[in-house]
Design a protein around this motif. Structure first.
Motif, PDB file in Angstrom:
ATOM      1  N   GLU A  10       0.829  -1.207   0.000  1.00 53.19           N
ATOM      2  CA  GLU A  10       0.000   0.000   0.000  1.00 53.19           C
ATOM      3  C   GLU A  10       0.865   1.259   0.000  1.00 53.19           C
ATOM      4  O   GLU A  10       0.575   2.232  -0.719  1.00 53.19           O
ATOM      5  N   ARG A  11       1.930   1.248   0.796  1.00 52.45           N
ATOM      6  CA  ARG A  11       2.816   2.420   0.850  1.00 52.45           C
ATOM      7  C   ARG A  11       3.387   2.731  -0.520  1.00 52.45           C
ATOM      8  O   ARG A  11       3.383   3.887  -0.971  1.00 52.45           O
ATOM      9  N   GLN A  12       3.900   1.685  -1.201  1.00 57.36           N
ATOM     10  CA  GLN A  12       4.461   1.892  -2.531  1.00 57.36           C
ATOM     11  C   GLN A  12       3.397   2.357  -3.510  1.00 57.36           C
ATOM     12  O   GLN A  12       3.648   3.209  -4.373  1.00 57.36           O
ATOM     13  N   PHE A  13       2.196   1.777  -3.396  1.00 57.41           N
ATOM     14  CA  PHE A  13       1.098   2.141  -4.292  1.00 57.41           C
ATOM     15  C   PHE A  13       0.785   3.635  -4.203  1.00 57.41           C
ATOM     16  O   PHE A  13       0.455   4.282  -5.205  1.00 57.41           O
ATOM     17  N   ARG A  14       0.894   4.211  -2.992  1.00 55.65           N
ATOM     18  CA  ARG A  14       0.543   5.617  -2.779  1.00 55.65           C
ATOM     19  C   ARG A  14       1.686   6.578  -3.092  1.00 55.65           C
ATOM     20  O   ARG A  14       1.482   7.789  -3.142  1.00 55.65           O
ATOM     21  N   GLU A  15       2.895   6.055  -3.312  1.00 53.43           N
ATOM     22  CA  GLU A  15       4.037   6.918  -3.626  1.00 53.43           C
ATOM     23  C   GLU A  15       3.853   7.556  -5.010  1.00 53.43           C
ATOM     24  O   GLU A  15       3.535   6.866  -5.973  1.00 53.43           O
ATOM     25  N   PRO A  16       4.092   8.881  -5.153  1.00 58.14           N
ATOM     26  CA  PRO A  16       3.928   9.534  -6.467  1.00 58.14           C
ATOM     27  C   PRO A  16       4.805   8.935  -7.550  1.00 58.14           C
ATOM     28  O   PRO A  16       4.397   8.827  -8.712  1.00 58.14           O
ATOM     29  N   GLY A  17       6.024   8.526  -7.186  1.00 58.11           N
ATOM     30  CA  GLY A  17       6.949   8.015  -8.185  1.00 58.11           C
ATOM     31  C   GLY A  17       6.561   6.683  -8.799  1.00 58.11           C
ATOM     32  O   GLY A  17       7.164   6.251  -9.786  1.00 58.11           O
ATOM     33  N   VAL A  18       5.552   6.033  -8.225  1.00 61.85           N
ATOM     34  CA  VAL A  18       5.155   4.716  -8.707  1.00 61.85           C
ATOM     35  C   VAL A  18       4.583   4.784 -10.123  1.00 61.85           C
ATOM     36  O   VAL A  18       4.547   3.782 -10.837  1.00 61.85           O
ATOM     37  N   VAL A  19       4.174   5.980 -10.562  1.00 57.53           N
ATOM     38  CA  VAL A  19       3.574   6.113 -11.894  1.00 57.53           C
ATOM     39  C   VAL A  19       4.579   5.798 -13.001  1.00 57.53           C
ATOM     40  O   VAL A  19       4.200   5.548 -14.149  1.00 57.53           O
ATOM     41  N   ALA A  20       5.863   5.817 -12.677  1.00 53.88           N
ATOM     42  CA  ALA A  20       6.872   5.468 -13.677  1.00 53.88           C
ATOM     43  C   ALA A  20       6.854   3.983 -13.997  1.00 53.88           C
ATOM     44  O   ALA A  20       7.441   3.554 -14.989  1.00 53.88           O
ATOM     45  N   GLY A  21       6.179   3.200 -13.175  1.00 57.20           N
ATOM     46  CA  GLY A  21       6.039   1.765 -13.450  1.00 57.20           C
ATOM     47  C   GLY A  21       6.685   0.917 -12.372  1.00 57.20           C
ATOM     48  O   GLY A  21       7.863   1.094 -12.077  1.00 57.20           O
ATOM     49  N   VAL A  22       5.893   0.037 -11.764  1.00 55.72           N
ATOM     50  CA  VAL A  22       6.429  -0.852 -10.747  1.00 55.72           C
ATOM     51  C   VAL A  22       5.612  -2.142 -10.731  1.00 55.72           C
ATOM     52  O   VAL A  22       4.412  -2.139 -11.001  1.00 55.72           O
ATOM     53  N   GLN A  23       6.296  -3.241 -10.433  1.00 56.63           N
ATOM     54  CA  GLN A  23       5.673  -4.542 -10.185  1.00 56.63           C
ATOM     55  C   GLN A  23       5.955  -4.931  -8.741  1.00 56.63           C
ATOM     56  O   GLN A  23       7.110  -4.914  -8.319  1.00 56.63           O
ATOM     57  N   MET A  24       4.899  -5.306  -8.012  1.00 58.22           N
ATOM     58  CA  MET A  24       5.067  -5.736  -6.625  1.00 58.22           C
ATOM     59  C   MET A  24       4.602  -7.186  -6.529  1.00 58.22           C
ATOM     60  O   MET A  24       3.400  -7.461  -6.500  1.00 58.22           O
ATOM     61  N   PRO A  25       5.540  -8.129  -6.529  1.00 60.52           N
ATOM     62  CA  PRO A  25       5.163  -9.546  -6.569  1.00 60.52           C
ATOM     63  C   PRO A  25       4.527 -10.030  -5.276  1.00 60.52           C
ATOM     64  O   PRO A  25       4.943  -9.657  -4.183  1.00 60.52           O
ATOM     65  N   VAL A  26       3.509 -10.877  -5.429  1.00 62.06           N
ATOM     66  CA  VAL A  26       2.864 -11.587  -4.319  1.00 62.06           C
ATOM     67  C   VAL A  26       2.595 -12.998  -4.820  1.00 62.06           C
ATOM     68  O   VAL A  26       1.678 -13.228  -5.605  1.00 62.06           O
ATOM     69  N   GLY A  27       3.412 -13.947  -4.392  1.00 61.73           N
ATOM     70  CA  GLY A  27       3.268 -15.304  -4.904  1.00 61.73           C
ATOM     71  C   GLY A  27       3.562 -15.344  -6.396  1.00 61.73           C
ATOM     72  O   GLY A  27       4.559 -14.795  -6.872  1.00 61.73           O
ATOM     73  N   ALA A  28       2.666 -15.958  -7.152  1.00 64.42           N
ATOM     74  CA  ALA A  28       2.847 -16.067  -8.600  1.00 64.42           C
ATOM     75  C   ALA A  28       2.277 -14.860  -9.337  1.00 64.42           C
ATOM     76  O   ALA A  28       2.358 -14.784 -10.557  1.00 64.42           O
ATOM     77  N   SER A  29       1.691 -13.907  -8.600  1.00 67.60           N
ATOM     78  CA  SER A  29       1.085 -12.726  -9.209  1.00 67.60           C
ATOM     79  C   SER A  29       1.902 -11.483  -8.860  1.00 67.60           C
ATOM     80  O   SER A  29       2.807 -11.527  -8.020  1.00 67.60           O
TER      81      SER A  29
END
Length: 442
Positions: free
Chosen positions: A288-307
């Motif tokens: 959630e913290r990363q999701f709310r960071e402004p810089g995340v719009v540049a593109g990020v993948q946050m792995p959880v298991g196989a997703s």
């Protein structure tokens, strides 16, 4: 003496199930619980109009267990119930341990038989044990909701647990009253296994100090199940407001307006729908913290298991965390479909669309990944532009670009997935064309 009547309870539970299922297969271990369940269902077979069968799963983990199938066979023959015996292999290095591995393999074998209803003999003490086990692990409301009396299947059998409100002592009393015999699995006495430790050592002590504790835990499980259902309804409402039209992607801006608890509820719902185990609280808060960071719009993948939870620009979504690399290059000889990076490049026939068929005639055509420095002219008379800029404008996530297929025709770049067809190769109106598409961008 029975405090509950298993026959009356099972009959009542059956009448509450959604019609018109009539074929019920019992998961038969040969132990006390499943033996009683089969006997009860046989006694109701005619009055409820059931077609009964049974399945026994052999996993080979307990010495001497190979003969349990014969015991189940004798029981089923005496009750006139068809039996299937399934042999399975249990993964020895399962992250959840041998107990979880055996449970998953057994369930997969039973579900794979493809019946309308799969009846399992979990009882109230099992429910209490499950609730306590998950509470210790901090599973939250969804996890503490434990087992449901009925879970509808989508393309798989519905799971029915008609004994879930019956304490084990009543099953034992029923079995003795009807002269039933059953198998005692010696592994159930081994308290090295976590669930056995709770069942054999902890819950009896708790019951001595707090009579009715198992009933209370089971009731808590039911209440948590109701609360979990409400949370799922809320998540569905929120997802509907976040949905991007004609896309599987979600809008980020309205998601940022949700409270932390509500956003994490949406994240849990998405992960549960993808079949992922819930991450612990710290991991979910970090996502959630990363999701709310402004810089995340540049593109990020946050792995959880196989997703992976993905964010790029104004959108976010859930996709597979495993992106297969594309081949460096391969010749396209006119096939309708070519496997590429976990998806496929398809070539369909169109009129006035895609690449002009005439431009392909007699040319060597090859699919390649990016090498760097490519340029593409999308409109006649316009200057060529760097592929890097075009990919950014097309909003293709950075992690997808390395495996992006590009079609070269006669040594010239003719098409880039997600970007378009080069102007020199565009199909004129009313002429036959070939329309390439890559499923890896879905």
């Amino acid at each position: 003496m029975l405090s509950t009547d298993p026959v009356a309870l099972v009959a009542s539970n059956w009448r509450q199930l959604p019609p018109p299922a009539r074929h019920v297969r019992v998961g038969l271990s040969g132990g006390l619980d499943s033996t009683v369940l089969l006997h009860v269902l046989v006694s109701l077979r005619d009055s409820l109009g059931l077609t009964l069968s049974a399945a026994h799963v052999r996993h080979g983990l307990v010495p001497g267990a190979e003969v349990w199938g014969d015991v189940c066979g004798s029981l089923c023959a005496a009750l006139d119930v068809p039996l299937v015996v399934c042999d399975i292999q249990v993964e020895r290095h399962h992250p959840g341990g041998l107990e979880a591995a055996a449970r998953e393999a057994r369930r997969a074998a039973l579900v794979g038989l493809g019946d309308e209803i799969l009846a399992l003999a979990h009882h109230r003490d099992d429910q209490a044990e499950t609730v306590l086990f998950r509470a210790i692990r901090g599973a939250g409301v969804r996890g503490a909701g434990a087992m449901r009396a009925f879970k509808a299947g989508a393309g798989v059998p519905g799971i029915w647990r008609p004994l879930l409100d019956v304490p084990r002592r009543d099953l034992l009393a029923y079995a003795r009253a009807h002269g039933l015999s059953w198998i005692e699995d010696p592994s159930n006495a081994d308290s090295r296994f976590s669930r056995n430790f709770l069942r054999n050592d902890i819950l009896p002590l708790v019951e001595q100090r707090f009579p009715g504790a198992s009933s209370g835990l089971a009731r808590m499980g039911r209440l948590c199940g109701e609360a979990s259902g409400l949370l799922e309804e809320l998540a569905s409402l929120d997802l509907a407001t976040l949905a991007l039209a004609d896309s599987s992607r979600l809008l980020r801006a309205p998601a940022l307006l949700l409270s932390s608890a509500r956003l994490r509820n949406v994240l849990r719902s998405l992960l549960a729908r993808a079949g992922e185990a819930m991450p612990d609280e710290d991991r979910l808060r970090e996502i959630e913290r990363q999701f709310r960071e402004p810089g995340v719009v540049a593109g990020v993948q946050m792995p959880v298991g196989a997703s992976a939870i993905c964010v790029y620009r104004d959108c976010w979504w859930l996709e597979s965390a495993r992106i297969a690399p594309g081949p460096v290059a391969l010749v396209w000889a006119g096939e309708r479909s070519v496997d590429w990076a976990g998806g496929a490049v398809t070539f369909s026939v169109g009129v006035g669309q895609g690449i002009a068929r005439q431009a392909l005639a007699g040319q060597i055509c090859a699919l390649r990944i990016r090498a760097g420095g490519e340029r593409l002219r999308l409109h006649a008379g316009a200057p060529s532009r760097s592929l890097k800029n075009l990919l950014q404008e097309a909003a293709i996530p950075p992690w997808r670009r390395a495996s992006l297929p590009m079609l070269w025709v006669g040594g010239e770049l003719a098409w880039v997935a997600g970007v378009g067809v080069a102007a020199a190769f565009c199909c004129p109106p009313d002429e036959p064309g070939v329309v390439p598409e890559w499923s890896g961008l879905d």
